[in-house]
Design an enzyme around this catalytic site. Structure first.
Site, mmCIF file in Angstrom:
data_model
loop_
_atom_site.group_PDB
_atom_site.id
_atom_site.type_symbol
_atom_site.label_atom_id
_atom_site.label_comp_id
_atom_site.label_asym_id
_atom_site.label_seq_id
_atom_site.Cartn_x
_atom_site.Cartn_y
_atom_site.Cartn_z
ATOM 1 N N GLU A 78 94.308 34.024 26.030
ATOM 2 C CA GLU A 78 93.604 34.219 24.756
ATOM 3 C C GLU A 78 92.110 35.092 25.196
ATOM 4 O OE1 GLU A 78 91.939 32.043 21.077
ATOM 5 O OE2 GLU A 78 94.115 31.474 21.698
ATOM 6 N N ASP A 79 91.372 34.365 26.237
ATOM 7 C CA ASP A 79 90.127 34.994 26.230
ATOM 8 C C ASP A 79 89.754 35.787 27.697
ATOM 9 O OD1 ASP A 79 89.549 33.938 23.963
ATOM 10 O OD2 ASP A 79 88.636 31.895 25.049
#
Length: 706
Positions: A78-79
């Protein structure tokens, strides 16, 4: 600090994982550290401290190497630029699937925050149904985030706290993760009501010191009593969690000083028989509160929780709450569904719990699949996570767990969808009761069904389970669609007849071409669109027949719809004029609503046609259903006049649906809503009423607002 946490994590997993699994955890730790290099949390700490903390929350549950690795890597996709394939290569497909289930849907654009939130929950629940470890990691992730909300703006921390209180804490409770559940509630309370939290925390610290001596005396008395009855037991004093105390204060409108039972006691024994022996011994030591005993051993909670609960009159009149359970029950109460990894002793108990959890998830996903939009989805989710439960029995003795406030309709749907859809009456403890009756613990419920019955929209006003609510809405939508399709087919047939054509002569080629041009999937959808007013019947008739670009207004005028009174929700009889068979009528097609029938002289029609399609409609000659009609009677104020009026109505074979009164000096205006079959029937009723000497005036009210 992150290095000390990393070392602590490796030490914790070394206590129960194989050396080769510990090496995998070390590799995942380094992978996560490298991927998050340079990233900081809002607090300013290195980002990697978060996945390490999440993994450490899971180690007391002895989750396997895949779950611990997924916890360490849950934010990587996600990051950071890392892909799932790059995770699957060194750590395996299982870890990659867990990480995917934990990743938010941030690649899609949503109109509102609610839509995005709903889709993320939907994705999480689907992943959770495949592998319950997804939600265990997600709960640990949410718990650590809740512990570190201080670094966020007040508005954002309150929003996260509300979401945690509404959804994540109830999920933890439903899965039997008691410690995580209580901490999530306390942390949410802290950020939702910071002042109340601060005042209560301070009061609890003071009370803790003041009541220490009383608690130790009770502990000693209980221990001696059990010992004298040769019951081997471990006795613990426990403080109620802060939000639990606050809930009690709110529910009973108490000040903190009035909440005497902030301490509870837990007794752990070797076997089930000893639980009941310990209960008897304690009831001999202190008198029990009547009605404050619960046996969750004989009837476990839906999350597998088992225990005996009793409240006793302690010394100085202090109420004492006591839980009595076996050591195995206590392990299950603390770890819930995670016991599969933590304890191997009670496999039968754990597999039963896993089966219940799986059934709950499947039922939840089934009702959520029928949700129309994100708001409905979140409503169903929150309803299903409602924690308080009542336990009721079927006629054959099967136990059903339902949320508090559930009615007989909820019970019917929990037995089977078809039972719910076709229920007409209910018996509770062998007595006929209204369908809206709320169920209580121990009720025995029997449902009476009828083949021709359908769900009633009024049920949505009192059902308490997401399954019942979703099934009712789904059935009503389907019913409305089917009825609208039948009406649409009639409207299209009549439009074609007005053009000198027949619907049955339209071959498959005509339909296929029409469906391609309109982008609609089936004939049924075309019919439904016409019935709901989304398409004009004459326009569709023209497209279907390919009769050119124009149709004479005469042709449109020739299309007359026959009202049979059995069209259900597809035809609505206007409340403003309440038409009944025999009244001259006209129909208006309203978009998304279907055909609305008015009387010719309805005041509403004076406002003009607007963009609506008007149709000539006539009553079918063989209508058998009843229609509502409103009458106003002005009667002299004399004894027994209402009885005379009711008898006259009954003599004319009519039912009184509703009655209201309004005093006008010597006279009373009485408003009746009656059921009639047609105008002739209404004329008979009015003739009977005029024979009563006290009746001064009779008026039919065609406007419901009159």
């Amino acid at each position: 600090m992150s290095q000390a946490d990393a070392d602590a994590l490796l030490q914790e997993v070394s206590a129960y994982l194989k050396p080769e699994d510990v090496a995998q955890v070390r590799a995942a730790l380094e992978f996560s550290r490298a991927a998050h290099a340079g990233q900081l949390r809002q607090s300013g700490a290195p980002y990697v401290t978060h996945p390490i903390a999440v993994a450490r929350i899971l180690t007391p549950l002895h989750l396997d190497v895949h779950a611990i690795n997924a916890a360490l890597l849950h934010d990587v996709v996600e990051d950071t630029p890392v892909t799932l394939e790059q995770i699957a290569e060194p750590f395996g497909a299982t870890v990659a699937e867990l990480v995917e289930g934990l990743s938010k849907i941030d690649k899609l654009e949503f109109e509102t925050q609610e839509d995005a939130q709903a889709e993320n929950f939907r994705k999480m629940l689907l992943a959770m149904a495949r592998d319950v470890r997804v939600i265990l990691i997600k709960l640990a992730d949410r718990l650590h985030n809740a512990r570190t909300l201080d670094s966020l703006p007040a508005e954002k921390s309150a929003r996260i706290a509300r979401e945690t209180m509404d959804i994540y804490a109830p999920i933890a409770n439903r899965l039997g993760l008691n410690n995580i559940y209580q901490e999530l509630q306390d942390l949410s309370f802290k950020y939702l009501h910071p002042n109340r939290y601060a005042v209560l925390s301070k009061a609890l610290k003071v009370a803790r010191g003041n009541r220490r001596e009383v608690v130790s005396k009770i502990l000693e008395a209980i221990s001696k009593r059990l010992e004298s009855h040769q019951i081997r037991a471990e006795v613990k004093g426990r403080e109620k969690h802060l939000y639990g105390i606050y809930q009690k204060m709110q529910a009973k409108s108490l000040a903190f000083a009035q909440v005497l039972d902030i301490y509870g006691f837990r007794i752990l024994v070797d076997d089930v028989a000893s639980c009941y022996l310990a209960l008897g011994a304690l009831h001999g030591l202190y008198k029990p509160f009547p009605g404050k005993f619960k046996d969750y051993i004989a009837i476990p909670k839906a999350n597998g929780y088992q225990s005996l609960h009793t409240t006793l009159f302690g010394p100085f009149g202090t109420p004492i709450e006591v839980q009595i359970r076996t050591h195995e029950m206590n392990k299950l109460a603390e770890s819930g569904v995670a016991s599969h990894w933590l304890y191997k002793a009670s496999d039968a108990q754990i597999s039963d719990l896993q089966q219940k959890t799986h059934q709950w998830l499947q039922g939840l996903l089934g009702s959520l699949a029928q949700s129309g939009d994100s708001a409905e989805f979140l409503e169903h989710l929150k309803i299903d996570l409602f924690p308080d439960e009542v336990y009721v029995f079927s006629p054959k003795g099967k136990i059903f767990a339902l949320p508090r406030g559930a009615t007989t309709v909820d019970f019917a749907y929990s037995v089977h969808t078809d039972i719910g859809n076709r229920c007409v009456a209910a018996k509770v403890n062998d007595e006929l009761v209204p369908l809206r009756t709320e169920l209580r613990n121990g009720d025995r419920v029997e449902i009476v069904t009828a083949v021709q019955m359908h769900p009633n929209p009024a049920w949505l006003g009192y059902v308490a389970t997401s399954k019942a609510r979703a099934e009712i809405r789904h059935s009503l939508r389907t019913l409305h669609l089917n009825e609208s399709a039948r009406l649409g087919e009639r409207l299209l047939a009549q439009a074609l007849t007005a053009m000198g054509l027949r619907l049955q002569d339209m071959d498959e080629a005509h339909w296929e071409k029409l469906l391609r041009e309109t982008g609609v999937k089936s004939r049924q959808d075309i019919y439904a669109d016409i019935g709901l007013g989304r398409r004009l019947n004459m326009v569709v008739a023209k497209q279907l027949a390919r009769q050119g670009d124009t149709i004479s207004s005469d042709a449109l005028g020739n299309a007359v719809v026959t009202i049979q009174g059995t069209e259900g929700m597809a035809v609505e009889f206007a409340k403003c004029c309440r038409p009944i068979p025999g009244d001259p009528i006209i129909g208006i097609i309203k978009s998304g609503q279907g055909l609305v029938v008015h009387t010719h002289d309805c005041p509403t029609l004076r406002h003009g046609r607007g963009n609506e399609q008007w149709l000539d409609v006539v009553w079918d000659k063989n209508i058998t259903r009843l229609f509502e009609v409103s009458l106003k009677l002005v009667v002299a104020n004399q004894r027994g006049v209402l009885a005379k009026v009711a008898a006259a109505i009954a003599d004319a074979d009519s039912n009184i649906e509703n009655v209201n009164f309004s005093s006008e000096g010597e006279y009373t205006a009485t408003y009746f809503t009656l059921q009639v079959s047609n105008r002739l029937h209404l004329a008979t009723i009015m003739r009977n009423l005029r024979k009563i000497p006290e009746v001064v005036r009779i008026t039919r009210l065609k406007n419901s607002g009159s």
